[in-house]
Write an enzyme that holds these catalytic residues in place. Structure first.
Site, PDB file in Angstrom:
ATOM      1  N   TYR A 126       0.873  -0.811  -0.471  1.00  0.00           N
ATOM      2  CA  TYR A 126       0.433   0.149   0.173  1.00  0.00           C
ATOM      3  C   TYR A 126       1.250   1.159  -0.505  1.00  0.00           C
ATOM      4  O   TYR A 126       2.125   1.233   0.990  1.00  0.00           O
ATOM      5  CB  TYR A 126      -0.649   0.262   1.121  1.00  0.00           C
ATOM      6  CG  TYR A 126      -0.059   0.050   2.634  1.00  0.00           C
ATOM      7  CD1 TYR A 126      -0.046   1.311   3.431  1.00  0.00           C
ATOM      8  CD2 TYR A 126       0.074  -0.838   3.236  1.00  0.00           C
ATOM      9  CE1 TYR A 126       0.225   1.663   4.311  1.00  0.00           C
ATOM     10  CE2 TYR A 126       0.534  -0.889   4.295  1.00  0.00           C
ATOM     11  CZ  TYR A 126       0.779   0.939   5.170  1.00  0.00           C
ATOM     12  OH  TYR A 126       1.517   1.643   6.493  1.00  0.00           O
ATOM     13  N   CYS A 127       0.273   2.343  -0.387  1.00  0.00           N
ATOM     14  CA  CYS A 127       1.054   3.483  -0.045  1.00  0.00           C
ATOM     15  C   CYS A 127      -0.203   4.006   0.273  1.00  0.00           C
ATOM     16  O   CYS A 127      -0.971   4.256   0.855  1.00  0.00           O
ATOM     17  CB  CYS A 127       1.298   4.469  -1.364  1.00  0.00           C
ATOM     18  SG  CYS A 127       0.386   4.358  -2.754  1.00  0.00           S
ATOM     19  N   GLU A 128      -0.036   5.840   0.050  1.00  0.00           N
ATOM     20  CA  GLU A 128      -1.380   6.631   0.326  1.00  0.00           C
ATOM     21  C   GLU A 128      -2.693   6.267   0.093  1.00  0.00           C
ATOM     22  O   GLU A 128      -3.355   5.964   0.473  1.00  0.00           O
ATOM     23  CB  GLU A 128      -0.533   7.962   0.095  1.00  0.00           C
ATOM     24  CG  GLU A 128      -1.812   9.114   0.381  1.00  0.00           C
ATOM     25  CD  GLU A 128      -1.337  10.382   0.520  1.00  0.00           C
ATOM     26  OE1 GLU A 128      -1.747  11.173   2.139  1.00  0.00           O
ATOM     27  OE2 GLU A 128      -0.622  10.828  -0.194  1.00  0.00           O
ATOM     28  N   TYR A 168      -3.510   4.040   2.145  1.00  0.00           N
ATOM     29  CA  TYR A 168      -3.307   4.155   4.046  1.00  0.00           C
ATOM     30  C   TYR A 168      -4.467   5.398   4.323  1.00  0.00           C
ATOM     31  O   TYR A 168      -4.976   5.093   5.002  1.00  0.00           O
ATOM     32  CB  TYR A 168      -2.418   4.725   4.598  1.00  0.00           C
ATOM     33  CG  TYR A 168      -2.674   4.934   5.889  1.00  0.00           C
ATOM     34  CD1 TYR A 168      -1.454   4.217   6.783  1.00  0.00           C
ATOM     35  CD2 TYR A 168      -2.205   6.361   6.077  1.00  0.00           C
ATOM     36  CE1 TYR A 168      -1.335   4.054   8.037  1.00  0.00           C
ATOM     37  CE2 TYR A 168      -1.921   6.143   7.420  1.00  0.00           C
ATOM     38  CZ  TYR A 168      -1.933   5.305   8.450  1.00  0.00           C
ATOM     39  OH  TYR A 168      -1.848   5.931  10.152  1.00  0.00           O
TER      40      TYR A 168
END
Length: 210
Positions: A126-128, A168
């Protein structure tokens, strides 16, 4: 490397500016979706043209232990920059924004690789927003796996891989109790502009072999 945690235990225009990441626009072929839908433990959504996704709800269920009988280890990889990770991340996640770190930890040590994949394991990225960095790392991870196993195609060492849908931000909005510390540091918050420039420069240099 130990597991990120044991099973026992929006699309935003700013995100698309991450030109330093390779590929700049992730392209997924059919080979990236290697999970058999009839056998996948966490599969929420997949496409023959794209990666596999899980929702925030599914990840929360996983963290509550609802899949303990089916999954031995979960490797939860936070692909954001370190300042974002330090500002708040999903409990048990490891911070890895550099693909080189992924290769050295998950693939180069054969004995370690066998330990990582001996039991039922799942890798989640995952990232932002899970629109750019997470999908790019997912693709890089699968490419390394394919390259290492080209003589044994279609075998891969890590069969079950996912991207956290909504990243996130969405997870934090719904399940902040599973975040540690309980916070959210947006990448493009002006107070982090110097940090963004620093890490973008590092990524570009490594991409160009400098």
């Amino acid at each position: 490397m130990s597991s990120a945690f044991s099973s026992n235990g929006r699309t935003d225009s700013t995100d698309t500016s991450m030109d330093a990441f390779s590929p700049s626009v992730p392209r997924f072929s059919r080979s990236y979706s290697v999970v058999d839908p009839d056998q996948a433990v966490l599969l929420d959504k997949t496409s023959i043209a794209g990666p596999n996704y899980i929702t925030a709800d599914t990840l929360a269920d996983l963290m509550r232990g609802n899949f303990n009988d089916k999954i031995a280890n979960v490797y939860l990889i936070d692909c954001r920059f370190p300042f974002e990770y330090e500002g708040g991340h999903i409990s048990g996640a490891i911070s890895r924004y550099d693909p080189a770190h992924i290769e050295s930890e998950f693939f180069r040590n054969v004995e370690n690789l066998h330990q990582l994949t001996a039991d039922k394991s799942v890798v989640i990225f995952y990232c932002e927003f899970s629109q750019k960095r997470g999908p790019a790392m997912y693709q890089t991870f699968r490419e390394i796996d394919r390259r290492n196993n080209q003589e044994r195609y279609p075998h891969v060492d890590y069969r079950e891989m996912y991207i956290l849908e909504g990243g996130y931000k969405k997870f934090f909005q719904k399940y902040s109790e599973f975040c540690d510390p309980c916070g959210y540091a947006p990448m493009h918050d002006p107070q982090y502009s110097d940090q963004v420039k620093k890490y973008m420069a590092l990524v570009r240099r490594k991409k160009n072999g400098i």
